[in-house]
Write a protein that holds these residues in place. Structure first.
Motif, PDB file in Angstrom:
ATOM      1  N   TRP A   2       0.821  -1.208   0.000  1.00  0.00           N
ATOM      2  CA  TRP A   2       0.000   0.000   0.000  1.00  0.00           C
ATOM      3  C   TRP A   2       0.852   1.254   0.000  1.00  0.00           C
ATOM      4  O   TRP A   2       0.473   2.265  -0.605  1.00  0.00           O
ATOM      5  N   HIS A  91      -9.534  -4.070   6.757  1.00  0.00           N
ATOM      6  CA  HIS A  91      -8.375  -3.858   7.625  1.00  0.00           C
ATOM      7  C   HIS A  91      -8.828  -3.703   9.071  1.00  0.00           C
ATOM      8  O   HIS A  91      -8.163  -4.178   9.999  1.00  0.00           O
ATOM      9  N   SER A 107     -11.436  -0.801   4.411  1.00  0.00           N
ATOM     10  CA  SER A 107     -10.453  -1.600   3.686  1.00  0.00           C
ATOM     11  C   SER A 107      -9.540  -0.676   2.894  1.00  0.00           C
ATOM     12  O   SER A 107      -9.842   0.501   2.690  1.00  0.00           O
ATOM     13  N   TRP A 169      -6.042   2.576  15.209  1.00  0.00           N
ATOM     14  CA  TRP A 169      -5.900   2.291  13.785  1.00  0.00           C
ATOM     15  C   TRP A 169      -5.894   3.572  12.930  1.00  0.00           C
ATOM     16  O   TRP A 169      -6.058   3.512  11.715  1.00  0.00           O
ATOM     17  N   ALA A 172      -3.407   3.772   9.758  1.00  0.00           N
ATOM     18  CA  ALA A 172      -3.877   3.005   8.603  1.00  0.00           C
ATOM     19  C   ALA A 172      -5.061   3.698   7.947  1.00  0.00           C
ATOM     20  O   ALA A 172      -5.174   3.752   6.717  1.00  0.00           O
TER      21      ALA A 172
END
Length: 271
Positions: A2, A91, A107, A169, A172
């Motif tokens: 990514w 994710h 995601s 998170w 991300a």
């Protein structure tokens, strides 16, 4: 993978060969990691062939028109996750940003990440086009101020609540949201659609039509989200129209999303 794909998107505007090299590497990594299967591979090869035709025959208006229509059709399918072969497991799945927030998942969207590459082949000015700046620069401050004001309006309407949080998170989320959500959506709605409409019907009509369409694609989230997204689309559309820069519109989009996550119930208030 990514980070490599994000690097490809960062370099796409100024260093196309590097961007294509990084894109190829990320697709190979995606294939190795099981995130791509043969239907997606066929679609990617078809898209690359259409781009190749456009580059090989730039003086053929009929070919340019037909290939652009096909590429835009593919982009719509990628945007709506309609094409098979892209395996994008969540994710983060069914988590709450805070106790008053509804559960949500996100995601890394490989399919949506391809949109800027295809649209750049349709309009070379995708990232940088003619600017129509406002008469007074102070209007920019009003546009930036409109971001938290819009979220506060959503609180008044009962769609959101104030709830500061800093989830584990978040990093991300920032990567996924900036490159594979905000940039992809702005490339389609502002860099391509609003640009094409502005050429045909003028800047004001293009802004309203694009913003309304942006709102309507959020219809599965309810009428309130359609209104909220339409108003947000006006902010992003003005940022693009005034600056002529896709990354400026993307920055506004990303700023609103991050302000929403950090200070309000995300994605909505639990009733």
């Amino acid at each position: 993978m990514w980070l490599v794909l994000a690097g490809a998107l960062i370099s796409l505007a100024q260093a196309k060969r590097l961007a294509l090299l990084l894109l190829t590497l990320s697709l190979l990594l995606g294939l190795y990691q099981g995130l791509l299967s043969w239907p997606a591979g066929v679609l990617i090869l078809l898209s690359a062939s259409l781009v190749g035709l456009r580059l090989r025959y730039p003086a053929n208006p009929q070919l340019q028109s037909s290939t652009e229509a096909l590429l835009v059709f593919i982009c719509i399918g990628l945007f709506l996750h309609l094409f098979p072969g892209f395996h994008q497991p969540p994710h983060v799945e069914a988590v709450r940003a805070g106790p008053q927030s509804v559960p949500f998942s996100f995601s890394f969207n490989l399919d949506k990440a391809l949109i800027p590459f295809l649209l750049l082949a349709c309009t070379p000015t995708l990232f940088n086009t003619a600017a129509h700046p406002p008469r007074h620069n102070i209007v920019w401050f009003a546009l930036v101020a409109a971001i938290p004001l819009l979220l506060c309006l959503a609180v008044m309407l009962g769609g959101l609540g104030f709830e500061p949080h800093f989830p584990a998170w978040i990093w991300a989320f920032m990567l996924a949201n900036l490159f594979f959500v905000a940039l992809a959506e702005e490339a389609f709605f502002r860099g391509y659609l609003q640009h094409r409409l502005r050429q045909r019907v003028g800047g004001d009509k293009a802004l309203w039509i694009t913003s309304l369409l942006f709102g309507l694609v959020h219809f599965p989230g309810g009428v309130l989200l359609v209104i909220f997204a339409t108003l947000a689309g006006i902010i992003y559309g003005l940022a693009w129209h005034w600056s002529g820069r896709l990354w400026i519109a993307t920055a506004c989009h990303f700023t609103l999303n991050m302000t929403h996550l950090l200070f309000f119930t995300y994605p909505a208030l639990q009733h």
